[in-house]
Design a protein around this motif. Structure first.
Motif, short mmCIF file in Angstrom:
data_model
loop_
_atom_site.label_atom_id
_atom_site.label_comp_id
_atom_site.label_asym_id
_atom_site.label_seq_id
_atom_site.Cartn_x
_atom_site.Cartn_y
_atom_site.Cartn_z
N PRO A 62 4.23 26.73 63.95
CA PRO A 62 3.75 26.91 65.31
C PRO A 62 2.29 26.49 65.47
O PRO A 62 1.50 26.55 64.54
N ASP A 63 1.98 26.06 66.66
CA ASP A 63 0.62 25.65 67.01
C ASP A 63 -0.31 26.87 66.85
O ASP A 63 -0.05 27.93 67.42
N PRO A 64 -1.39 26.74 66.07
CA PRO A 64 -2.31 27.88 65.89
C PRO A 64 -2.85 28.43 67.21
O PRO A 64 -3.07 29.63 67.33
N ARG A 65 -3.03 27.55 68.20
CA ARG A 65 -3.53 28.03 69.50
C ARG A 65 -2.52 28.95 70.17
O ARG A 65 -2.88 29.93 70.83
N GLU A 66 -1.22 28.64 69.99
CA GLU A 66 -0.18 29.50 70.56
C GLU A 66 -0.13 30.84 69.84
O GLU A 66 0.08 31.88 70.45
N PRO A 68 -8.79 33.60 64.30
CA PRO A 68 -8.44 32.65 63.23
C PRO A 68 -9.34 32.76 62.00
O PRO A 68 -8.91 32.50 60.89
N GLY A 69 -10.59 33.18 62.17
CA GLY A 69 -11.49 33.32 61.02
C GLY A 69 -11.24 34.57 60.21
O GLY A 69 -11.86 34.78 59.18
N GLY A 70 -10.32 35.43 60.69
CA GLY A 70 -10.02 36.67 59.98
C GLY A 70 -10.77 37.85 60.57
O GLY A 70 -11.79 37.71 61.24
N MET A 71 -10.22 39.03 60.30
CA MET A 71 -10.83 40.26 60.80
C MET A 71 -10.44 41.38 59.86
O MET A 71 -9.27 41.55 59.53
#
Length: 198
Positions: free
Chosen positions: A127-131, A193-196
């Motif tokens: 899947p598209d990361p933006r989605e 996306p950078g993590g949390m």
């Protein structure tokens, strides 16, 4: 053990998490808790959508939509006039493309239909990361609307969520009760996306 194809749920009363897991697990948790705390309210959230689900522990389990499964072809094949190859699970539908797209598709090995199937399969497995970010933001915002609307930092946390600002999000939710904070962190994680980290 939960069926990986079925949705999971989390039940809360106020800021306390009561149960998490498949539908039957959560229903059992609600029954046990209600036996000890009659009359106390609860809310159940479907984890993959963030939507509140109306569950009554006294009623039979409601049907829950899992992943889409194609329906089997009717006995003796499809009725006459049905386009596609229904016996094979192939259904014809209209697709509208620009002429340049049709030209490109027709030039591909196997033709337009085979190429479109390959593209859809590839996209569904990667899947598209933006989605992924958009879906995580939407589900977290829905859950927050039901669970954290009265907590300090709620609006600021929503703004940080929409901006994918993990640092600001952590700052605004850090004082929330642990069960709610950890649940919202879990739902929101793919929105950053950078993590949390909690």
């Amino acid at each position: 053990m939960n069926d990986p194809g079925q949705p999971t749920f989390t039940a809360f009363t106020g800021t306390l998490r009561l149960a998490n897991g498949g539908l039957e697990t959560v229903m059992q948790g609600l029954r046990a808790w209600r036996a000890e705390h009659p009359g106390r309210p609860w809310v159940v959230v479907r984890d993959d959508t963030g939507q509140v689900t109306d569950l009554d522990p006294d009623q039979p389990l409601p049907p829950m939509a899992g992943p889409a499964v194609p329906e089997p072809a009717p006995p003796g094949g499809a009725p006459r006039g049905v386009r596609g190859r229904p016996r094979l699970g192939v259904v014809a539908r209209e697709v509208t493309l620009l002429e340049a797209h049709w030209t490109w598709l027709k030039a591909q090995p196997g033709g337009a239909s085979a190429t479109l199937r390959r593209l859809v399969e590839a996209a569904s497995h990667a899947p598209d990361p933006r989605e992924t970010v958009r879906l995580a933001q939407a589900r977290t915002a829905r859950a927050m609307a039901s669970l954290t609307g009265d907590l300090p930092g709620h609006r600021e946390a929503l703004r940080a969520l929409q901006a994918s600002d993990a640092t600001a999000f952590r700052v605004h939710v850090r004082t929330w009760p642990p069960d709610l904070r950890d649940y919202i962190f879990r739902l929101a994680a793919p929105a950053f996306p950078g993590g949390m980290r909690a």
